[in-house]
Design a protein around this motif. Structure first.
Motif, short mmCIF file in Angstrom:
data_model
loop_
_atom_site.label_atom_id
_atom_site.label_comp_id
_atom_site.label_asym_id
_atom_site.label_seq_id
_atom_site.Cartn_x
_atom_site.Cartn_y
_atom_site.Cartn_z
N PHE A 199 0.83 -1.21 0.00
CA PHE A 199 0.00 0.00 0.00
C PHE A 199 0.86 1.26 0.00
O PHE A 199 1.63 1.49 0.93
N VAL A 200 0.71 2.06 -1.05
CA VAL A 200 1.55 3.25 -1.21
C VAL A 200 0.87 4.53 -0.71
O VAL A 200 1.55 5.52 -0.48
N ASN A 201 -0.43 4.51 -0.55
CA ASN A 201 -1.13 5.72 -0.13
C ASN A 201 -1.82 5.53 1.21
O ASN A 201 -2.84 6.14 1.49
N ALA A 202 -1.24 4.68 2.04
CA ALA A 202 -1.83 4.39 3.35
C ALA A 202 -0.77 4.56 4.43
O ALA A 202 0.41 4.31 4.20
N SER A 203 -1.24 4.95 5.60
CA SER A 203 -0.34 4.98 6.75
C SER A 203 -0.08 3.53 7.18
O SER A 203 -0.77 2.60 6.76
N ARG A 204 0.90 3.35 8.03
CA ARG A 204 1.17 1.99 8.54
C ARG A 204 -0.05 1.43 9.26
O ARG A 204 -0.36 0.26 9.14
N ARG A 205 -0.71 2.30 10.02
CA ARG A 205 -1.91 1.86 10.74
C ARG A 205 -3.01 1.46 9.77
O ARG A 205 -3.66 0.42 9.95
N GLU A 206 -3.23 2.26 8.74
CA GLU A 206 -4.26 1.92 7.75
C GLU A 206 -3.95 0.60 7.05
O GLU A 206 -4.84 -0.22 6.84
N ALA A 207 -2.70 0.40 6.71
CA ALA A 207 -2.31 -0.85 6.04
C ALA A 207 -2.48 -2.04 6.97
O ALA A 207 -2.96 -3.10 6.55
N LYS A 208 -2.13 -1.86 8.23
CA LYS A 208 -2.25 -2.96 9.20
C LYS A 208 -3.71 -3.31 9.47
O LYS A 208 -4.06 -4.47 9.65
N GLN A 209 -4.59 -2.31 9.47
CA GLN A 209 -6.00 -2.52 9.78
C GLN A 209 -6.85 -2.85 8.57
O GLN A 209 -8.02 -3.19 8.71
N ALA A 210 -6.26 -2.76 7.39
CA ALA A 210 -7.04 -3.03 6.18
C ALA A 210 -7.53 -4.47 6.18
O ALA A 210 -6.75 -5.39 6.39
N PRO A 211 -8.82 -4.67 5.93
CA PRO A 211 -9.31 -6.05 5.82
C PRO A 211 -8.81 -6.64 4.51
O PRO A 211 -8.75 -5.96 3.49
N LEU A 212 -8.43 -7.89 4.55
CA LEU A 212 -7.98 -8.55 3.33
C LEU A 212 -9.17 -9.19 2.63
O LEU A 212 -10.20 -9.43 3.25
N PRO A 213 -9.03 -9.47 1.34
CA PRO A 213 -10.16 -10.09 0.64
C PRO A 213 -10.48 -11.46 1.25
O PRO A 213 -9.58 -12.21 1.61
N ARG A 214 -11.76 -11.75 1.34
CA ARG A 214 -12.20 -13.01 1.95
C ARG A 214 -11.71 -14.22 1.18
O ARG A 214 -11.46 -15.26 1.77
N HIS A 215 -11.59 -14.09 -0.11
CA HIS A 215 -11.23 -15.23 -0.96
C HIS A 215 -9.72 -15.40 -1.14
O HIS A 215 -9.29 -16.25 -1.91
N LEU A 216 -8.92 -14.67 -0.41
CA LEU A 216 -7.46 -14.71 -0.59
C LEU A 216 -6.90 -16.11 -0.42
O LEU A 216 -6.10 -16.57 -1.23
#
Length: 165
Positions: A13-30
């Protein structure tokens, strides 16, 4: 697209803070993608807890570039062509997504918008066999061209988000 781990996605993630990247939900189908990574030209998903937020990871020069997106609330239904896959037949579920640019440009409030399928199904759209209206002597060549064009357009958007220009 080459398979990505949870850590690789979050680090992309290039446009997110570390916190935003850490808290981002991942796709369910990953975890269930398995061999289907080869059928993907990009990985995109909508946050199930906040449908106004979405995420995409696009390969740029063989490196994943991820970015957070926002979508406006839908106030009326309108058909539009997806700017990434340019499928003229699948125009019902296209939304305007906006990504904050990376770096100083993003901190200054600069963003970049694009019309994309709301479910990020572009890879499936470009791989469908041409119908009679699209014609052509070599349908597989047309599919290959669509795939290449999707990759070029989505990576150009990712570059613009990443580079802040």
């Amino acid at each position: 697209m080459k398979p990505l781990t949870e850590n690789e996605i979050r680090a992309s993630f290039v446009n997110a803070s570390r916190r935003e990247a850490k808290q981002a939900p991942l796709p369910r189908h990953l975890e269930t993608l398995g061999d289907r990574w080869e059928e993907l030209d990009l990985l995109g998903w909508v946050d199930s807890s906040n449908p106004q937020r979405a995420y995409a990871v696009v390969p740029v020069d063989d490196e994943p570039v991820g970015f957070l997106l926002r979508t406006a609330q839908r106030t009326r239904k309108a058909s539009a062509m997806c700017a990434w896959c340019e499928d003229a037949f699948a125009t019902n579920e296209v939304s305007l997504f906006v990504a904050r640019r990376a770096g100083a440009a993003g901190r200054d409030g600069n963003s970049l918008g694009t019309l994309v399928h709301a479910d990020f199904s572009c890879s499936a759209h470009v791989r469908r066999m041409p119908n009679g209206m699209e014609g052509g002597l070599d349908p597989l060549a047309l599919v290959d061209r669509r795939v290449a064009e999707l990759r070029a357009r989505s990576s150009a958007f990712a570059r613009r988000v990443r580079d802040g220009s």
